[in-house]
Design an enzyme around this catalytic site. Structure first.
Site, mmCIF file in Angstrom:
data_model
loop_
_atom_site.group_PDB
_atom_site.id
_atom_site.type_symbol
_atom_site.label_atom_id
_atom_site.label_comp_id
_atom_site.label_asym_id
_atom_site.label_seq_id
_atom_site.Cartn_x
_atom_site.Cartn_y
_atom_site.Cartn_z
ATOM 1 C CB THR A 121 -0.917 -0.008 1.233
ATOM 2 O OG1 THR A 121 -1.697 -1.194 1.168
ATOM 3 C CG2 THR A 121 -1.814 1.202 1.276
ATOM 4 C CB CYS A 278 -4.640 -2.181 6.946
ATOM 5 S SG CYS A 278 -3.700 -3.646 6.519
HETATM 6 C C1 UGA Z 1 -8.378 -4.075 5.958
HETATM 7 C C2 UGA Z 1 -9.368 -4.023 4.793
HETATM 8 O O1 UGA Z 1 -10.644 -4.537 5.221
HETATM 9 C C3 UGA Z 1 -8.868 -4.857 3.598
HETATM 10 O O2 UGA Z 1 -9.752 -4.719 2.504
HETATM 11 C C4 UGA Z 1 -7.473 -4.312 3.209
HETATM 12 O O3 UGA Z 1 -6.920 -5.049 2.132
HETATM 13 C C5 UGA Z 1 -6.544 -4.429 4.409
HETATM 14 O O4 UGA Z 1 -7.077 -3.646 5.490
HETATM 15 C C6 UGA Z 1 -5.178 -3.903 3.998
HETATM 16 O O5 UGA Z 1 -5.039 -2.712 3.758
HETATM 17 O O6 UGA Z 1 -4.259 -4.712 3.790
HETATM 18 P P1 UGA Z 1 -7.804 -5.829 7.892
HETATM 19 O O7 UGA Z 1 -6.822 -4.824 8.414
HETATM 20 O O8 UGA Z 1 -7.390 -7.246 7.785
HETATM 21 O O9 UGA Z 1 -8.300 -5.419 6.418
HETATM 22 O O10 UGA Z 1 -9.025 -5.768 8.884
HETATM 23 P P2 UGA Z 1 -10.600 -5.487 8.823
HETATM 24 O O11 UGA Z 1 -11.332 -6.764 8.814
HETATM 25 O O12 UGA Z 1 -10.937 -4.517 7.777
HETATM 26 O O13 UGA Z 1 -10.816 -4.816 10.266
HETATM 27 C C7 UGA Z 1 -10.090 -3.657 10.648
HETATM 28 C C8 UGA Z 1 -10.412 -3.241 12.064
HETATM 29 O O14 UGA Z 1 -11.708 -2.673 12.135
HETATM 30 C C9 UGA Z 1 -10.405 -4.358 13.098
HETATM 31 O O15 UGA Z 1 -9.725 -3.889 14.248
HETATM 32 C C10 UGA Z 1 -11.861 -4.610 13.402
HETATM 33 O O16 UGA Z 1 -12.083 -5.118 14.690
HETATM 34 C C11 UGA Z 1 -12.418 -3.209 13.236
HETATM 35 N N1 UGA Z 1 -13.849 -3.155 12.907
HETATM 36 C C12 UGA Z 1 -14.308 -3.705 11.755
HETATM 37 C C13 UGA Z 1 -14.719 -2.518 13.771
HETATM 38 O O17 UGA Z 1 -14.322 -1.987 14.826
HETATM 39 N N2 UGA Z 1 -16.064 -2.439 13.437
HETATM 40 C C14 UGA Z 1 -16.525 -2.985 12.301
HETATM 41 O O18 UGA Z 1 -17.746 -2.877 12.043
HETATM 42 C C15 UGA Z 1 -15.629 -3.630 11.435
#
Ligand code: UGA
Length: 448
Positions: A121, A278
């Site tokens: 990224t 991320c």
């Molecule tokens: C995120 C993006 O979703 C991916 O599409 C992207 O490729 C990736 O970053 C990256 O840039 O490599 P990721 O970091 O694995 O993926 O995690 P997510 O599943 O998106 O969750 C991120 C954070 O948000 C977590 O801490 C999760 O607990 C939090 N979250 C998620 C919330 O607090 N509320 C929600 O409703 C959803």
């Protein structure tokens, strides 16, 4: 096709393994010789669902190989995927020194023209700089072309996401580069691989689109997507604060909001907020990129601020319930930044742990995957495998990660071993009414 992958972190390993499983010949390299030795010995240095399986199968078929010699890897492929880290600098902007270093290596080691693809990224315009750097380092003799192919993989479901993408974005300067990348992704687009996730029986509803854009657009798409998702979470969290003040229930509110297809139900979960390597860094890098071109990205600054306040709010709830934190035994359930990963980078749980240790609490913690990593960072806490052992004698249970096993905790059993029946739930995993019925003092986000 022959492909090189530079950088064997989450992105590089998943990319290399999946492309090998899709039929390409892949050679991976990493600056960390220990990591390459592990991979050669058949060990997987990170926890990612299904990754071990495909690394074994690609290893057996000879489709994937590893080398510590960057020159060997660079000369191997016609296409080189750069998957090195772009960590945040103190001012929030992305540190691109690893990309620059790889550009120097490619210019020095390549013996034939290459398509150099940035998968890490990076802020918009990095591709243009990379093209300039490759040309300068090779004194214009390299015949390098550059493309951007951002990944949209979520940790924990990265393999599934790779094989079933919503979109494959390729930012290119010439049609030939787009064709080369389309060819690389053809097995994925045409589903010509054995899916390790669904064992060949993939549901029909996956429709990945192959999008060809300019390099700067591709780079921007990645940052704009992650920042938007982060924004959505912070919005839900701000609504949650309001719900608490007004006596509404955030889950009822966000559920109904999400039924509008223009809004959607995902990423509206209120709680401890977003962590990981991320969102926090990408949002900062996007704000910083905007500032360099005179755009004040106020809305993202607010999202970041709301996210930081989550930890304060959680600790306020804990202090309010415990009155005095010093000397209290607290049980933290969940250390990873989200479920199904061992990643603790920027994990809200770790910040919670740090602050409680600073206040003099006796911290006990568990996590299905992340204990080993957390122990290295906070050896002064006590770690357990079993959540019930963690809860023994605790004055409070603090829920920090939404692991399935924690959703299924038998609170009757847990309550019988805790010193006080108190749960502060940072992920809204349980029904407040049920917890009260079980005799617990229970607080969560946006539904007091
Ligand atoms: C995120 C993006 O979703 C991916 O599409 C992207 O490729 C990736 O970053 C990256 O840039 O490599 P990721 O970091 O694995 O993926 O995690 P997510 O599943 O998106 O969750 C991120 C954070 O948000 C977590 O801490 C999760 O607990 C939090 N979250 C998620 C919330 O607090 N509320 C929600 O409703 C959803």
């Amino acid at each position: 096709m022959r492909l090189s992958v530079i950088g064997c972190g989450y992105v590089g390993l998943v990319t290399g393994a999946c492309l090998a499983e899709a039929g390409h010949d892949v050679m991976c390299t990493d600056i960390d010789a220990g990591r390459i030795a592990q991979l050669k010995a058949g060990q997987v240095p990170i926890y990612e669902h299904h990754l071990d399986k495909i690394l074994v199968s690609a290893g057996k078929s000879g489709k994937i190989s590893y080398t510590v010699d960057p020159g060997e890897a660079i000369r191997f492929g016609d296409t080189i995927f750069i998957c090195v880290g772009t960590p945040p600098r103190p001012d929030g902007s992305a540190d691109l020194s690893a990309i620059d270093h790889v550009a120097q290596q490619i210019a020095a080691e390549a013996r034939s023209p290459k398509l150099v693809v940035e998968k890490s990224t990076v802020p918009a315009r990095t591709g243009i700089e990379l093209q300039r750097a490759l040309s300068a380092y090779s004194r214009g003799n390299g015949g390098f072309r550059v493309a951007s192919n951002p990944e949209f993989l979520r940790e924990g479901t990265a393999v599934e996401d790779f094989f079933h993408p919503d979109r494959i974005v390729v930012g290119v300067e010439d049609p030939a580069a787009a064709e080369q990348l389309r060819e690389i992704y053809r097995p994925i687009l045409e589903r010509k691989f054995t899916c390790p996730v669904h064992q060949g029986k993939c549901p029909d509803n996956y429709k990945g689109e192959f999008l060809v854009t300019t390099i700067s657009s591709a780079e921007l798409i990645k940052h704009a997507s992650n920042s938007f998702l982060a924004l959505k979470i912070s919005y839900a969290n701000a609504v949650s604060d309001l719900c608490e003040k007004l006596g509404a229930n955030v889950e009822e509110v966000t559920h109904a909001m999400g039924l509008d297809p223009r809004i959607g139900t995902q990423f509206l979960k209120a709680g401890l907020g977003f962590g990981g390597f991320c969102f926090p860094k990408d949002i900062q890098a996007f704000i910083s990129l905007a500032a360099t071109v005179g755009v004040d990205f106020e809305i993202l600054k607010a999202a970041e601020r709301v996210n930081k306040q989550r930890i304060d709010r959680f600790l306020e709830k804990i202090s309010k319930a415990l009155w005095v934190v010093k000397g209290k035994r607290v049980a933290i359930l969940g250390l990873a930044f989200k479920a199904n990963t061992d990643d603790i980078r920027f994990a809200p749980a770790l910040e919670v742990m740090k602050r409680l240790l600073d206040e003099g609490a006796e911290v006990h913690a568990c996590d299905p995957e992340a204990v080993g990593k957390a122990k290295k960072q906070f050896p002064q806490a006590h770690y357990h495998e079993d959540p019930y052992k963690t809860l023994e004698g605790a004055h409070a249970a603090l829920i920090c990660t939404e692991w399935d096993v924690y959703k299924k905790i038998d609170w009757q059993r847990a309550g019988s071993v805790m010193a006080r029946k108190l749960v502060v739930d940072g992920r809204n995993l349980y029904s407040p009414a049920k917890m009260k019925e079980l005799g617990f003092e229970y607080s969560s986000f946006g539904r007091e």
